[in-house]
Each structure stands twice: as C-alpha cells, then as structure tokens.
Design a protein around this motif. Structure first.
Motif, short mmCIF file in Angstrom:
data_model
loop_
_atom_site.label_atom_id
_atom_site.label_comp_id
_atom_site.label_asym_id
_atom_site.label_seq_id
_atom_site.Cartn_x
_atom_site.Cartn_y
_atom_site.Cartn_z
N ALA A 20 0.83 -1.21 0.00
CA ALA A 20 0.00 0.00 0.00
C ALA A 20 0.86 1.26 0.00
O ALA A 20 0.60 2.21 -0.75
CB ALA A 20 -0.93 -0.01 1.21
N ASP A 21 1.92 1.25 0.82
CA ASP A 21 2.80 2.43 0.87
C ASP A 21 3.44 2.71 -0.48
O ASP A 21 3.57 3.87 -0.89
CB ASP A 21 3.90 2.22 1.92
CG ASP A 21 3.37 2.31 3.34
OD1 ASP A 21 2.23 2.78 3.52
OD2 ASP A 21 4.10 1.89 4.26
N ARG A 22 3.82 1.66 -1.19
CA ARG A 22 4.46 1.86 -2.49
C ARG A 22 3.47 2.38 -3.55
O ARG A 22 3.90 2.87 -4.60
CB ARG A 22 5.10 0.55 -2.96
CG ARG A 22 6.41 0.23 -2.26
CD ARG A 22 6.85 -1.20 -2.55
NE ARG A 22 8.22 -1.47 -2.14
CZ ARG A 22 8.60 -1.69 -0.88
NH1 ARG A 22 7.69 -1.65 0.09
NH2 ARG A 22 9.86 -1.93 -0.60
N LEU A 23 2.17 2.25 -3.25
CA LEU A 23 1.15 2.78 -4.16
C LEU A 23 0.73 4.19 -3.77
O LEU A 23 0.59 5.08 -4.62
CB LEU A 23 -0.07 1.86 -4.17
CG LEU A 23 0.14 0.45 -4.74
CD1 LEU A 23 -1.11 -0.40 -4.50
CD2 LEU A 23 0.46 0.52 -6.22
N TRP A 24 0.51 4.41 -2.47
CA TRP A 24 -0.06 5.69 -2.05
C TRP A 24 0.97 6.83 -2.08
O TRP A 24 0.64 7.95 -2.49
CB TRP A 24 -0.65 5.59 -0.64
CG TRP A 24 -1.61 4.49 -0.33
CD1 TRP A 24 -1.83 3.93 0.89
CD2 TRP A 24 -2.53 3.81 -1.20
NE1 TRP A 24 -2.79 2.95 0.85
CE2 TRP A 24 -3.25 2.86 -0.43
CE3 TRP A 24 -2.80 3.89 -2.57
CZ2 TRP A 24 -4.21 2.00 -0.97
CZ3 TRP A 24 -3.76 3.04 -3.11
CH2 TRP A 24 -4.46 2.12 -2.34
N TYR A 25 2.20 6.54 -1.63
CA TYR A 25 3.16 7.64 -1.50
C TYR A 25 3.52 8.31 -2.83
O TYR A 25 3.64 9.54 -2.89
CB TYR A 25 4.42 7.16 -0.77
CG TYR A 25 4.25 7.19 0.73
CD1 TYR A 25 4.42 8.39 1.44
CD2 TYR A 25 3.89 6.05 1.44
CE1 TYR A 25 4.24 8.42 2.81
CE2 TYR A 25 3.70 6.08 2.82
CZ TYR A 25 3.87 7.27 3.51
OH TYR A 25 3.68 7.32 4.86
N PRO A 26 3.71 7.58 -3.92
CA PRO A 26 3.96 8.28 -5.19
C PRO A 26 2.81 9.21 -5.60
O PRO A 26 3.04 10.26 -6.21
CB PRO A 26 4.14 7.13 -6.19
CG PRO A 26 4.61 5.99 -5.36
CD PRO A 26 3.89 6.12 -4.05
N VAL A 27 1.58 8.81 -5.28
CA VAL A 27 0.44 9.68 -5.60
C VAL A 27 0.51 10.95 -4.76
O VAL A 27 0.33 12.06 -5.26
CB VAL A 27 -0.89 8.93 -5.35
CG1 VAL A 27 -2.07 9.85 -5.61
CG2 VAL A 27 -0.97 7.69 -6.23
#
Length: 808
Positions: free
Chosen positions: A103-110
């Motif tokens: 989840a962190d690897r998906l949310w943080y770039p956004v």
C-alpha cells in the motif's frame, strides 16, 4: 475517440516525474477536450498505477491482490484536478506487513505528486460489510473497475455488491433520496445560483451519480432524453474550471466565469451560466421524475401483500382512472391522457392537461408530455378561446403551476406554444437581489399574482402580465421597452383583442413604474403623481399594475419587498387614482411639524446642538427603525449625519430632510428623518449617536478619516469589478427641485460622500430617497439653490458631474 495508446508522447513511465510530464502534455493538448480528455487521462493514470502495482507486488511478494478504481475514476473519467479513489483489494492471505508495504508503495507516489487520494485496503468481505454500513462506499463500489492485479477478485465483489444493492433497494433508495435532499438544502439549486457548485448543488454531478445508482437497482430508471448530454456539459465546465484555477474546485466563482467560458469556446459568462443552467434543469427534472417513480413502486410493493389478503389471493385490479378534464384523467397520483385522447386531433389537449394537473395539484405524467410533444397538433394562431382559458387556468393555479410548467418545458412544449419563451429560458440574472433565472421568475410572479386576482377587475390581464413582464430580458436594450412589443405580439397570438393587447403592452412597459417612483421620488411633488397618472392612463390599468408590482417584487426575493415598500406604493397608487378620477394633484403645503418634531426643534434651538430620537416600534422591525434628528440650520448637516450613521454600522433605508420654522422663534431647524437598520448586532443608543453628531459638526470627529480606517481594516471581498458610479439629472419629474439620481456600488459612507459633494457645491438637499438592491445603491436627491429654486440645466449637469467625480 483517440485512446492513450494512440499517442506515444503520453505514455508514462513508472516514476512520478514521467507520469507528471505525460499528464501535463495531455492537459495542454488543445485538440483534446471533454470525454476524450477525461478518458485519456484515466487511461494514462491506469498505465502509471499498473506499473507501480506490478513493481510493488513483485518487491513485496504479495499475491492475491488487485488495485481497484472506484467513483469517478472507476467510470474512467478524470477531470484535470480530480482526486483518485482507490481500493487495494486482497484475498486476506498476505502478511499484514507485506500488505502495508504494498500500500505504501502505491499511495506515497500519488501523494508526492500532490494528487488528492481517497484510499482503503480491504478484503472482499470487508468491502461488502463496509458497503452495507456506509451508503457512500456502496455507491462508489457500483462503479468499481480493475486497474491492475487479479481481476477475478473484483468480479466476485461486484456481483455481490450489485446483488446487495438490488435486494436492499427498498431501504437504500429512500436513504439515498434523503441524502440528495439534504445536499440540495445545503448547496442550493444549481440552475438558480450565480456561483453554483457544479457537483453538490441540486441538478449537479452528484445527482447524476444518484440517478445511475437508481437505475442499477432495477427499481426505476431516469428519463434518458438529454441526460447524457447534460452530464457531459457539467463535466466539461468542471474540467475548464480546473484548468483555469489550477485547483480541484467545483464552485464556479464569478471572477472565473469569463475565463471558463473562453476555455469552453463560449461567448461570455452569461452564455456559460445559461449552458450550465440548461444542463442542471435536465438533471433536476430527471431526478424529480425518477424519485417520484421510486416512491410509486415502493408504495405499490408495500400495498401488494395487504391487497392480496383483501382479495383472497386473487390478482389486483387495474389502477382507477378518475376523470379530470376532457381527455385527461388521474391515474396512480399523476395527470395522464385518457385512453381515448387523440393528441393529433385535439390542439388544446396539452394546455388542458397542464391546467387540469395544476388545478388538481398533481404532477404531469412525463410519458403523457412526451407523447404530446411527439404527436400533438399545433394550435392555430390566434388561439381559440378554450386554449387561452386553459393557459389562464394553469397560471392561476398557484404553487402547483411551477412543477407542471417545468414538466411541459422539459419536452419543449412551452417554446412551441410561446416561441418568445426561448430567449428567457434559463437566462441568468446578475443582480443578486433576484433569486431566480428570468424564466422561473416569470412563473413565480404568476404564482404570486394568482393570490392577488381578487383585487383586480381583470385577473386574466394580471396573470398574463405576470407571465410576460420580463419577457424583454432576452433582447438588447431596455427590457421594458422591448417587452412591450413582445407582450402585444403574444397577446394577439393567444387571442386577446386589440384593446387588451394594448393594456398588456402598457403593463409590461410600466411594470417598474410604481416601485421606482414610490421609493425614489418625492410623492409630495405634484409633478410626480401627474407623470405616473399620464403613463398609466386609467384606474383599471393602475389597479392591475399595483397587483403586478407586488407580485413581481415578492417573486424577486426577500430584499425586493417589505411592509415599508408596500406602504409607499399604496400611498402613490391612492394619489394617482385620485388624479385619474378627476382630482387635481395636491399642491405642496408648508409642512406643519408634528408635536414630536416641534419638541425636538425647540430643544435644538434652545441648546444650539443636535437632538436625536430613536423609535424602535415593534411593527417596524422588518424594515428598520425611525431615527429623527433636529439640528439648528447650518452647513454640513447631511454629510455629518450620514457619516455618523455609517460609523455606527447603520444601513440607511430612506432619508427625508425638511426645514421647520417655529412660530415666535428666531431661526430655522433642520429635521432629518431616517429609516435605518443595524448592519449587524444591536442598534446604538441615541445618546451615543448625538455625541458623535455634535463632534462631527464641530470638526472634532474626522468622519472621512474614520470611515477610511474602517474600510482599510475590513476590506470587502473582491469579486467581479462593478461598473463605475453614475450620476444623472432626471428631467421633468419635479417643478420644485432638481432631481439627481445616483447609481453606485453600495459601500460604507456612500451617502456621506454624496452629502459632502453637495455641500461643497453650495446646494440644499430638500429630500433624499435611498434604495439598496443587493450590492447596488440607487439614491435620488431633490436639490435646490440656496434660495430654494431648481437649478438651471447647465448648473444641474455640472452638479451631476461633480458628484460623480467625488464618488469615483
């Protein structure tokens, strides 16, 4: 439509910078707009998130997960500044730490890109339970779409969520309807707002989503005609708003409307608002019809078991059809066409249906209206008497007229009957005093006039004048002048004779005469009453004009009518009626001071200082209170008094200045009568007003400096830059004084600045009539020379220029 894959320049790598650059190129591409750009932006975002997901899933070792788009992104529609609604759906087998890392690897770039994100992590079972508890979550999942990962995981959830939605429709849809109503109360009606919220207001994008949800329930469906186009227009307007502002906003502010219009290739802000209002009207009407159908179906379902029990298991009988008029019956709570009705042969049927429905307080069946639009026979011109009578019956029905008229208008029947209606349909009114668009204001005026028909000898002319009084607003120039010609043409079209058509033309031409004269002119001046009598021409026309004036003001908004304005108009009507019956206009007599005025004047002469009395009678609360100031005659009284009132945050509703001579006493006293209201908070004490007025007159209180300090400390919010002040000499309205009319943006101390300019010019103010309409002030001042005579034309013109310069 060009897809994202068709343009390699838009392909994003998995890094935020690559996606951001591709996104920027896409938004700057002028050839893309509307659905194509929204779809392309969603596709571009899919590419980027898919790459992120693949990399993150590989690095974390998570299997059995899928990235799901919900809401608007789920529908593959992204506006330039839309947020991303994402659900990380998993089968529950992954370790919590690994799942959190994914989840962190998906949310943080956004987040790093500054894109707003609504996110959650759930198993299908958790998602289904959350949807059962939270209506908004359930609505979002109805549009769920796989972006990356195991598509089968979402397929099972979607099947379950849709089944739940349909099974729970009897409970969920009333809940959704309640949310829609609450939102409408909070955000208002989109098509009547000068700064509408394209998403939240009634008739906006949220309502379109709600209609999609109703259709997904299989319980009812919205009228499809024009709905997709209306939705596209609203989305296009929001896209342009995002591009102009650079923000994720849905509120179409005044200062941005011209830029948004240009972005959409429209002529100006009015063209933009009209297009938005048209779309909102379609959505709102579709909502009305759909929710009515939902209610009907739910009531029928609830009644079916009881009816089956009463019938002993036998089938239900057909719904009763009660006759309403020839060719019109009531069925299941709606006015519908009778089985034997022939729209292709009965030209009056449409008006008969509308009139019968309004009189019975029933909604019109959309199917009946659509059938009339498709098969209805055109009325001959001029109309037959029955058609005219049915139109007047519809207009005289009161509040039910509004819904029936809108149902007819939704299928184009109104413009077919009255072609001139096209120019005012959904036309915005920039004056914030107006609550409605031009077309709705005309119908609301007819509703108000219907309650006044007992006061006039010709209620038919009152109702038609109410419907047509602002019809000229669709044309350039003075809408009253243009409206007179249109009203005469419409009157002839619907079958009024030449004499009645002339009366209707006069009513439309002079529909503002009474209210403007009563609030901006000196009614004690014989020339004022004589000019109104000459314009109106007869007692019968005056009677109708009086009722029309009240109906028009009541339908405009709360700021346009009050007991005080009503009393001024009634006073003017009484004076004009007397003249029309043969009496001569009453000549002004020397004013005899009242007992209170004499007492205050005596006290002012005795002390040599101002005396102030503040009357707060309960019945005057709605229109302000009366403030009486007596001052020994001296220069600077008007600007000093007006400035003190402004410093104490008192809004001036009316002002009257008189010079009072007391018998057996030396000197004159100026008596100023003000009608004031507190801007906010409580009224100040009379003693405080008197103290500050004394200081203003002796120069120890610098009123201009204090007003300037207050304006600097509390600057007004900047919106659209208003037009500059305009001061004109009004000819031929008074034989006793020169009349100046000041039109300017309402501002702190406006009357003070006007008074200072007049004092500097050396003229005397005999009376002032103050009117504030929204953000604009219209002040009329009767001025004379120091000897009490009117100014000659050259002096009057120079004075107007002086005052205008002072205000600029």
């Amino acid at each position: 439509m060009t897809s994202v894959e068709d343009n390699t320049d838009h392909t994003a790598d998995s890094g935020p910078s690559g996606y951001a650059a591709a996104r920027l190129r896409l938004l700057q591409e002028e050839s893309r707009s509307g659905p194509s750009r929204r779809s392309a932006l969603a596709g571009l975002t899919d590419e980027w998130l898919s790459a992120l997901f693949a990399t993150a899933a590989r690095e974390t070792g998570v299997r059995g997960a899928t990235l799901v788009a919900v809401g608007g992104y789920g529908r593959a529609e992204l506006s330039p500044r839309s947020d991303l609604d994402l659900l990380l759906l998993h089968d529950g087998k992954a370790e919590p730490a690994a799942l959190g890392a994914l989840a962190d690897r998906l949310w943080y770039p956004v987040w790093d890109l500054g894109v707003a994100l609504d996110h959650s992590v759930r198993t299908p079972g958790e998602a289904r339970r959350t949807a059962a508890e939270d209506l908004k979550v359930h609505l979002g999942l109805l549009d769920a779409r796989t972006v990356a990962g195991d598509a089968g995981l979402l397929a099972g959830l979607r099947t379950a969520v849709l089944a739940d939605w349909r099974n729970q429709a009897p409970k969920r849809l009333p809940e959704l309807h309640s949310l829609c109503r609450e939102r409408a109360e909070r955000a208002g009606e989109l098509r009547f707002l000068l700064e509408p919220d394209l998403k939240e207001a009634r008739g906006g994008l949220r309502d379109v989503t709600a209609l999609r949800a109703v259709a997904a329930s299989w319980l009812a469906d919205a009228p499809r005609e024009g709905l997709a186009e209306a939705r596209r227009r609203l989305l296009d307007a929001r896209d342009a708003l995002h591009l102009v502002t650079g923000r994720a906003t849905d509120r179409l502010s005044l200062q941005e409307q011209d830029q948004v219009a240009a972005q959409l290739g429209l002529l100006d802000a009015d063209a933009l608002l009209r297009e938005v209002y048209e779309a909102a009207r379609v959505v709102a009407y579709a909502g009305d019809v759909t929710w009515r159908e939902v209610g009907r179906v739910l009531r029928a379902r609830a009644a079916r078991p009881r009816l089956r029990g009463l019938l002993g298991g036998r089938g239900a009988t057909a719904a009763a059809r009660a006759p309403l008029a020839e060719g019109v019956v009531e069925s299941d709570g709606e006015a519908v066409l009778a089985l034997a009705a022939r729209p292709d042969r009965d030209a009056v049927l449409a008006l008969r249906l509308a009139a019968a429905a309004a009189q019975a307080g029933l909604p019109v069946s959309p199917h009946a209206v659509r059938r009339l639009a498709q098969q209805g026979k055109a009325l001959p011109v001029p109309w037959p008497a029955e058609a005219r009578e049915q139109l007047l019956t519809l207009l005289g029905a009161g509040e039910p007229t509004v819904a029936v008229w809108e149902a007819m208008e939704a299928e184009g029947l109104i413009t077919r009957l009255l072609p001139d209606w096209e120019r005012v349909r959904c036309r915005p009114q920039r004056n914030p005093v107006h609550t409605w668009t031009v077309d709705r204001h005309l119908i609301e005026t007819a509703v108000r006039a219907a309650a006044l028909t007992r006061r006039v000898g010709r209620p038919d002319l009152l109702l038609m004048a109410a419907l047509l009084h602002d019809i000229g607003k669709g044309w350039p120039g003075d809408h009253s002048v243009a409206g007179e010609t249109i009203a005469r043409d419409v009157a002839a079209r619907v079958g009024f004779d030449a004499r009645d058509a002339a009366v209707l033309g006069a009513l439309v031409r002079h529909h503002l005469l009474l209210i403007d004269t009563a609030t901006r002119r000196d009614l004690d001046d014989p020339a004022t009453v004589r000019s109104v009598a000459e314009a109106v021409g007869s007692v019968g026309t005056l009677e109708i004009l009086h009722a029309l004036t009240e109906a028009d003001a009541l339908a405009t908004g709360p700021a346009a009518w009050s007991a005080w304005r009503g009393s001024l108009v009634a006073d003017l009507v009484a004076r004009v009626a007397a003249v029309l019956r043969g009496a001569a206009p009453a000549e002004r007599e020397p004013e005899i001071p009242s007992a209170e005025q004499e007492r205050l004047a005596v006290e002012a002469l005795r002390t040599g200082e101002p005396v102030v009395a503040l009357h707060t009678r309960q019945e005057e609360d709605a229109v302000g209170v009366e403030l009486v100031v007596a001052v020994p005659d001296q220069p600077g009284v008007l600007p000093a008094a007006a400035g003190v009132l402004a410093l104490h945050r008192l809004t001036v509703r009316a002002a009257d200045l008189r010079s009072v001579e007391l018998p057996d006493r030396l000197g004159e006293v100026l008596v100023l009568r003000w009608r004031v209201a507190a801007e906010y908070g409580a009224l100040p004490e009379a003693a405080r007003l008197r103290t500050d007025l004394v200081r203003a007159l002796d120069g120890s209180l610098d009123v201009p400096a204090r007003l300037a300090d207050r304006e600097a400390a509390y600057p007004r919010r900047r919106g659209v830059v208003p037009p500059p002040p305009r001061v004109t000499v009004v000819p031929d309205v008074s034989s006793l004084a020169t009349v100046l009319e000041v039109r300017a943006p309402d501002a702190v101390g406006l009357l003070h600045r006007i008074g200072r300019a007049l004092e500097t010019a050396g003229v005397r103010v005999r009376s002032a009539h103050v009117s504030t309409l929204g953000a604009n002030a219209v002040d009329t001042l009767y001025v004379t020379t120091a000897e009490g005579k009117p100014l000659d034309p050259a002096e009057a013109a120079a004075l107007a220029a002086t005052v205008e310069s002072a205000l600029s």
